[in-house]
Design an enzyme around this catalytic site. Structure first.
Site, PDB file in Angstrom:
ATOM      1  N   ARG A   5      -7.723   3.701  13.329  1.00  0.00           N
ATOM      2  CA  ARG A   5      -6.815   4.825  13.577  1.00  0.00           C
ATOM      3  C   ARG A   5      -6.245   4.809  14.998  1.00  0.00           C
ATOM      4  NH1 ARG A   5      -5.558   6.152   8.497  1.00  0.00           N
ATOM      5  NH2 ARG A   5      -7.399   6.740   7.279  1.00  0.00           N
ATOM      6  N   TYR A  19       2.413   2.445  15.481  1.00  0.00           N
ATOM      7  CA  TYR A  19       3.137   2.608  14.222  1.00  0.00           C
ATOM      8  C   TYR A  19       4.569   3.139  14.351  1.00  0.00           C
ATOM      9  CZ  TYR A  19       2.779   7.722  13.732  1.00  0.00           C
ATOM     10  OH  TYR A  19       2.915   9.086  13.881  1.00  0.00           O
ATOM     11  N   ARG A  77       0.710  17.090  12.823  1.00  0.00           N
ATOM     12  CA  ARG A  77       1.890  17.938  13.041  1.00  0.00           C
ATOM     13  C   ARG A  77       1.506  19.382  12.735  1.00  0.00           C
ATOM     14  NH1 ARG A  77       3.444  13.731   9.949  1.00  0.00           N
ATOM     15  NH2 ARG A  77       3.611  15.037   8.097  1.00  0.00           N
ATOM     16  N   ASP A  91      -9.042   0.301   1.953  1.00  0.00           N
ATOM     17  CA  ASP A  91      -8.087  -0.174   2.949  1.00  0.00           C
ATOM     18  C   ASP A  91      -8.565   0.279   4.329  1.00  0.00           C
ATOM     19  OD1 ASP A  91      -5.768  -1.592   3.554  1.00  0.00           O
ATOM     20  OD2 ASP A  91      -4.592   0.233   3.734  1.00  0.00           O
ATOM     21  N   THR A 108      -4.643   6.469  -0.061  1.00  0.00           N
ATOM     22  CA  THR A 108      -5.906   7.220  -0.007  1.00  0.00           C
ATOM     23  C   THR A 108      -5.941   8.288  -1.091  1.00  0.00           C
ATOM     24  OG1 THR A 108      -5.971   6.890   2.377  1.00  0.00           O
ATOM     25  CG2 THR A 108      -7.400   8.590   1.476  1.00  0.00           C
ATOM     26  N   HIS A 164      -3.900  14.272   0.500  1.00  0.00           N
ATOM     27  CA  HIS A 164      -4.093  13.424   1.676  1.00  0.00           C
ATOM     28  C   HIS A 164      -2.917  13.565   2.637  1.00  0.00           C
ATOM     29  CE1 HIS A 164      -5.038   9.958   4.159  1.00  0.00           C
ATOM     30  NE2 HIS A 164      -3.866   9.416   3.868  1.00  0.00           N
ATOM     31  N   GLU A 198      -9.805  12.614   7.480  1.00  0.00           N
ATOM     32  CA  GLU A 198      -9.750  13.943   6.871  1.00  0.00           C
ATOM     33  C   GLU A 198     -11.116  14.618   6.855  1.00  0.00           C
ATOM     34  OE1 GLU A 198      -7.129  13.771   3.086  1.00  0.00           O
ATOM     35  OE2 GLU A 198      -7.799  11.722   3.501  1.00  0.00           O
ATOM     36  N   ASP A 246       0.846  -1.190   0.000  1.00  0.00           N
ATOM     37  CA  ASP A 246       0.000   0.000   0.000  1.00  0.00           C
ATOM     38  C   ASP A 246       0.883   1.241   0.000  1.00  0.00           C
ATOM     39  OD1 ASP A 246      -2.489   1.280  -0.015  1.00  0.00           O
ATOM     40  OD2 ASP A 246      -2.441   1.567   2.148  1.00  0.00           O
ATOM     41  N   THR A 260      -8.788  -5.651   3.849  1.00  0.00           N
ATOM     42  CA  THR A 260      -8.695  -4.769   2.696  1.00  0.00           C
ATOM     43  C   THR A 260      -9.707  -5.283   1.682  1.00  0.00           C
ATOM     44  OG1 THR A 260      -6.337  -4.339   3.047  1.00  0.00           O
ATOM     45  CG2 THR A 260      -7.223  -3.871   0.851  1.00  0.00           C
ATOM     46  N   GLU A 300      -9.261   3.967  -2.245  1.00  0.00           N
ATOM     47  CA  GLU A 300      -8.051   3.778  -3.034  1.00  0.00           C
ATOM     48  C   GLU A 300      -8.359   3.086  -4.363  1.00  0.00           C
ATOM     49  OE1 GLU A 300      -4.635   2.192  -1.092  1.00  0.00           O
ATOM     50  OE2 GLU A 300      -5.278   2.811   0.917  1.00  0.00           O
ATOM     51  N   TYR A 355       1.155   5.806  -0.463  1.00  0.00           N
ATOM     52  CA  TYR A 355       0.743   7.047   0.214  1.00  0.00           C
ATOM     53  C   TYR A 355       0.965   8.171  -0.796  1.00  0.00           C
ATOM     54  CZ  TYR A 355       0.806  10.239   4.371  1.00  0.00           C
ATOM     55  OH  TYR A 355       0.565  11.208   5.327  1.00  0.00           O
ATOM     56  N   LYS A 365      -4.022  -1.949  10.248  1.00  0.00           N
ATOM     57  CA  LYS A 365      -4.329  -2.048   8.826  1.00  0.00           C
ATOM     58  C   LYS A 365      -4.584  -3.478   8.355  1.00  0.00           C
ATOM     59  CE  LYS A 365      -3.393   2.234   7.199  1.00  0.00           C
ATOM     60  NZ  LYS A 365      -4.193   2.989   6.235  1.00  0.00           N
ATOM     61  N   GLN A 422      -3.601   2.054  15.140  1.00  0.00           N
ATOM     62  CA  GLN A 422      -2.471   2.487  14.317  1.00  0.00           C
ATOM     63  C   GLN A 422      -1.637   3.552  15.023  1.00  0.00           C
ATOM     64  OE1 GLN A 422      -3.705   4.040  10.525  1.00  0.00           O
ATOM     65  NE2 GLN A 422      -1.644   4.587   9.877  1.00  0.00           N
ATOM     66  N   GLU A 480     -10.305   3.981   3.702  1.00  0.00           N
ATOM     67  CA  GLU A 480      -9.423   4.705   2.791  1.00  0.00           C
ATOM     68  C   GLU A 480      -9.836   4.361   1.375  1.00  0.00           C
ATOM     69  OE1 GLU A 480      -5.400   5.364   5.462  1.00  0.00           O
ATOM     70  OE2 GLU A 480      -5.350   3.847   3.879  1.00  0.00           O
TER      71      GLU A 480
END
Length: 405
Positions: free
Chosen positions: A229, A236, A133, A225, A340, A124, A354, A117, A249, A193, A119, A245, A232, A191
């Site tokens: 959260r 992670y 952040r 996917d 995503t 996204h 999001e 998978d 899927t 995808e 990114y 994850k 994760q 997600e």
């Protein structure tokens, strides 16, 4: 309506012809099928009836032998299938070999070898960066514009559309919690995808060049996917996603050949940073690697987002080149997800993370508010792409219902 008489404008007309695997009503035997409108053509039985040289490939219970046959054979079979469903001379032979779509059972269309998978959406990635952040000078990580970031997933939990998704359990720890706790995820997400299906394998130690994408990749499908959260977030660092994850899927039951999407090919977004040669799709002679796919995300039948795949910064060709540049080999049945799909607008975001800004702004649905998914929620991804003569090419939908353990 007879199967040959597909209504004008049907996105699953003879210009599309995706492949899947089905069992007829009252049978458990798995057969390769080709979708035409609201019917499924038994491809193996048709090949036998017309004396096709590709009978053996189309009589298999999975798409894998066809995937491995290579681009020339893919084209030959596509031309043959198109003739079977459009040439009136074939009608007496072929028509009895159609099955109503509503009467068949659809299966996972290929045996998944490995699953990766990515990114690849800048929108996204920037949204996620701003959420987690908010004080960072740049919402992207320093490597993001230089390589397509990805991770290896779990091939054994790739499931076909319509399969229930059991809410995963695991460790989670909120910022103010003194210690982790164990239990069902309370921040279950999706997600939206696109998945790419590898046909022709490669040898270990030999990277696949950017220009060889269509020699190896057979087609694509919609992919959800599912993501826990809260699990994760706790697990992670430092090695990336794992149990958050790997529980499920979902993929479509229909694989759309790349040949059906020639009119949907577009240039990707402008490259803002110089790329290393193996990823440089701005070089002369490099084919455009983007696809104009219009995705729709619905929760319990209510559309919540319409992400545009054409905005994806990294293309499927670049992803394939990157995941083999170290010498890793491809296998028939490898599946890799785009990551995503999110666009620049708020209603084009491809995850609840999001759309609700990490739960801060719940969605207003007809059946109540949603920050993350509740038990019983049904998520459906659908999509179409521009086709020949102004027609639409439909992608098989992906649906999954969340159920309690």
């Amino acid at each position: 309506m007879p199967p040959f008489d597909v209504p004008e404008g049907d996105p699953f007309g003879p210009h599309n012809l995706p492949y899947g695997v089905f069992s007829p009503h009252g049978s458990t035997e798995r057969r390769i099928g080709v979708r035409l409108g609201n019917h499924v053509l038994d491809a193996g039985a048709t090949a036998a009836a017309v004396g096709s040289p590709h009978q053996a490939l189309l009589a298999a219970p999975t798409l894998n032998p066809l995937l491995a046959a290579g681009r020339a054979t893919w084209s030959e079979i596509r031309r043959a299938v198109t003739s079977w469903v459009t040439d009136p001379a074939h009608r007496p032979t072929v028509e009895p070999l159609f099955h109503p779509l509503s009467e068949v059972t659809l299966h996972l269309p290929f045996e998944v070898a490995d699953y990766v998978d990515f990114y690849a959406s800048e929108h996204h990635a920037r949204n996620v960066g701003r959420i987690f952040r908010p004080d960072a000078e740049d919402s992207l990580t320093p490597n993001w514009k230089h390589l397509p970031i990805g991770y290896h997933g779990r091939a054994g939990t790739v499931v076909v559309s319509g399969t229930d998704v059991v809410r995963p359990a695991g460790q989670r720890k909120g910022p103010a919690d003194p210690a982790p706790v164990f239990g069902p995820s309370i921040r279950l997400d999706i997600e939206a995808e696109v998945g790419f299906v590898v046909g022709v394998p490669s040898r270990q130690g030999r990277p696949v060049a950017l220009g060889d994408f269509r020699e190896h990749v057979f087609g694509l499908c919609l992919l959800n996917d599912w993501s826990a959260r809260d699990i994760q977030a706790w697990e992670y660092v430092p090695l990336g996603p794992f149990l958050g994850k790997s529980f499920a899927t979902s993929v479509s039951a229909w694989i759309t050949p790349l040949e059906a999407l020639e009119h949907a090919r577009v240039a990707p977004p402008e490259r803002t940073h110089p790329l290393l040669p193996y990823l440089d799709d701005t070089a002369p002679g490099v084919e455009p690697g983007g696809y104009d796919l219009r995705i729709s995300v619905a929760v319990n039948g209510h559309v919540v987002s319409e992400p545009p795949f054409s905005t994806m910064y990294w293309t499927a060709a670049q992803q394939l080149a990157h995941m083999t540049v170290n010498g890793a080999s491809l296998r028939t049945g490898d599946l890799y997800g785009s990551g995503t799909v999110s666009g620049p607008a708020e209603d084009q975001r491809g995850s609840l993370l999001e759309l609700t800004w990490n739960g801060r702004d719940p969605l207003e649905l007809p059946d109540g508010k949603r920050a993350f998914l509740l038990d019983g929620d049904v998520v459906t991804l659908s999509a179409w792409a521009p086709g020949p003569d102004g027609r639409r090419v439909g992608l098989g939908e992906v649906t999954g219902r969340v159920v309690a353990d």
